[in-house]
Motif scaffolding. Structure first.
Motif, PDB file in Angstrom:
ATOM      1  N   VAL A 112       0.859  -1.183   0.000  1.00  0.00           N
ATOM      2  CA  VAL A 112       0.000   0.000   0.000  1.00  0.00           C
ATOM      3  C   VAL A 112       0.895   1.233   0.000  1.00  0.00           C
ATOM      4  O   VAL A 112       2.087   1.146   0.334  1.00  0.00           O
ATOM      5  CB  VAL A 112      -0.929   0.016   1.233  1.00  0.00           C
ATOM      6  N   PRO A 113       0.388   2.391  -0.375  1.00  0.00           N
ATOM      7  CA  PRO A 113       1.198   3.607  -0.282  1.00  0.00           C
ATOM      8  C   PRO A 113       1.704   3.796   1.142  1.00  0.00           C
ATOM      9  O   PRO A 113       0.946   3.623   2.103  1.00  0.00           O
ATOM     10  CB  PRO A 113       0.221   4.715  -0.690  1.00  0.00           C
ATOM     11  N   ILE A 114       2.965   4.119   1.296  1.00  0.00           N
ATOM     12  CA  ILE A 114       3.569   4.196   2.624  1.00  0.00           C
ATOM     13  C   ILE A 114       2.849   5.197   3.511  1.00  0.00           C
ATOM     14  O   ILE A 114       2.759   5.013   4.725  1.00  0.00           O
ATOM     15  CB  ILE A 114       5.084   4.538   2.520  1.00  0.00           C
ATOM     16  N   GLU A 115       2.280   6.247   2.910  1.00  0.00           N
ATOM     17  CA  GLU A 115       1.571   7.246   3.715  1.00  0.00           C
ATOM     18  C   GLU A 115       0.258   6.699   4.281  1.00  0.00           C
ATOM     19  O   GLU A 115      -0.322   7.300   5.194  1.00  0.00           O
ATOM     20  CB  GLU A 115       1.304   8.507   2.900  1.00  0.00           C
ATOM     21  N   GLU A 116      -0.220   5.567   3.757  1.00  0.00           N
ATOM     22  CA  GLU A 116      -1.443   4.950   4.271  1.00  0.00           C
ATOM     23  C   GLU A 116      -1.157   3.721   5.117  1.00  0.00           C
ATOM     24  O   GLU A 116      -2.087   3.134   5.692  1.00  0.00           O
ATOM     25  CB  GLU A 116      -2.359   4.547   3.109  1.00  0.00           C
ATOM     26  N   ALA A 117       0.096   3.337   5.240  1.00  0.00           N
ATOM     27  CA  ALA A 117       0.445   2.061   5.879  1.00  0.00           C
ATOM     28  C   ALA A 117       0.051   2.009   7.350  1.00  0.00           C
ATOM     29  O   ALA A 117      -0.195   0.917   7.888  1.00  0.00           O
ATOM     30  CB  ALA A 117       1.940   1.795   5.722  1.00  0.00           C
TER      31      ALA A 117
END
Length: 396
Positions: A158-163
């Motif tokens: 997943v996008p790291i900012e949403e992890a």
């Protein structure tokens, strides 16, 4: 019961879905409509059918009536067989207990141990009821067998900012899980659990029993059971999923998932006969596009009447768009009526909503407007960007 099954699926479908606001005021999140004629619950149920799993427990809790009525005996998903079925399971009352809501995902399974034991399964598949995706669970089960695993966790980057919203894993070169942390503030990677698990039943039953007796536990798979199994050295592996998957737990994500249907590149094909998504639907005539109706990059379901303009939007079954009305970048659910000259832009309009002539809902580039089921927007009224209207309410 003498009806042994290799695998039983358990769908966690009892969530309140508070982040969906007025759309879940009187129903569970998996009962929310999606994609013109579906409900969210159709996806895990159809995945089970297509994967050859014919015993499915649907664990309901919050506002279960709509969801239970929709599932019925499981006929639309071919789950009304003599030796299987779809079963709506609410929190149980044990002898001497007053009963209680499910305390967590693990507790939900634990409270239904007797249901599972009735089929003496070798494996259980634990699923979420609020994700949009197509997955062959039989492939995941086969990998579980090959690895002689105790638990297998479906994962995807997943996008790291949403992890930080997910359980994050680390693995070795064989795919065996070496570390797991639930919703970390500072994620060490972006390899996320999808909340889809295969467990060897005899093994996980012991951990569920121990967890139920632990008063300090939150009784959750991600927070408690999986870390306990990992800490004890059990064999936990990952199953890497490649394909479309979206958690539709917020208004924005639900709107985006509907908009994805307008893009061929999204990877979600609802017309694929090889992996059908089944639903409970009325027989309606085809859509009627009037002489003044205009459609541009949109999806229009059966029974719609369009005499206005529809752009980049999804219209569910039976929507009526009057002459001169405009619908732009919006999701309009079943049976909604859009009055003459009304403008609806960047909105999620629930079932049965009536929007009066000349009303203006939303604005270009603004926050999404959400209109709850069966509400009434008066003629010439203005619903500003970011506003919500309660179910059955009148907005003037």
């Amino acid at each position: 019961m003498n009806n042994r099954k290799e695998c039983v699926a358990m769908i966690l479908a009892g969530g309140q879905g508070s982040r969906l606001g007025v759309l879940t005021r009187y129903r569970a999140k998996p009962a929310v409509p999606y994609g013109g004629k579906y409900r969210i619950i159709d996806f895990p149920l159809s995945n089970c059918t297509n994967s050859g799993i014919d015993v499915v427990g649907v664990l309901t809790q919050y506002e279960p009536f709509v969801l239970n009525s929709y599932i019925g005996n499981g006929a639309p998903w071919d789950l009304n067989t003599a030796n299987g079925g779809a079963f709506c399971l609410q929190p149980s009352t044990h002898m001497g207990d007053e009963g209680s809501w499910y305390a967590g995902t693990a507790d939900a399974i634990y409270q239904n141990v007797r249901f599972i034991e009735g089929y003496s399964p070798e494996f259980i598949v634990v699923l979420s009821g609020d994700h949009i995706y197509k997955m062959d669970y039989s492939e995941m089960i086969q990998l579980h067998k090959e690895n002689e695993a105790d638990a297998t966790i479906a994962v995807m980057p997943v996008p790291i900012e949403e992890a930080s919203r997910f359980g994050i894993l680390a693995t070795d070169e064989t795919g065996r899980v070496t570390d797991f942390v639930e919703k970390p503030a500072n994620p060490p990677s972006n390899l996320a659990s999808m909340g889809i698990y295969v467990f060897s039943w005899e093994k996980v039953r012991r951990y569920l029993t121990e967890d139920a007796a632990n008063e300090a536990s939150s009784h959750d798979f991600g927070k408690d059971v999986i870390p306990a199994m990992l800490g004890a050295g059990e064999r936990l592996f990952t199953y890497s999923f490649e394909g479309y998957w979206r958690d539709v737990g917020t208004i924005d994500s639900l709107w985006e998932a509907n908009m994805d249907l307008l893009e061929e590149s999204s990877g979600l094909d609802l017309s694929d006969d090889a992996w059908r998504i089944y639903s409970r639907n009325p027989n309606l005539p085809g859509a009627r596009i009037g002489s003044k109706g205009q459609l541009s990059n949109c999806m229009v379901a059966e029974g719609c009447g369009v005499d206005g303009s529809v752009k980049r939007s999804v219209l569910f079954q039976g929507v009526d768009v009057s002459e001169g009305a405009q619908i732009i970048d919006s999701v309009v659910m079943r049976g909604a009526v859009i009055g003459a000259g009304a403008v609806v832009e960047r909105a999620v309009v629930a079932e049965g909503v009536r929007i009066g002539a000349g009303a203006h809902v939303g604005e270009p580039g603004g926050e999404l407007v959400v209109l709850g089921p069966d509400c009434w927007i008066a003629p010439d009224a203005t619903v500003c960007a970011g506003q919500s209207v309660e179910p059955n309410a009148t907005f003037e």
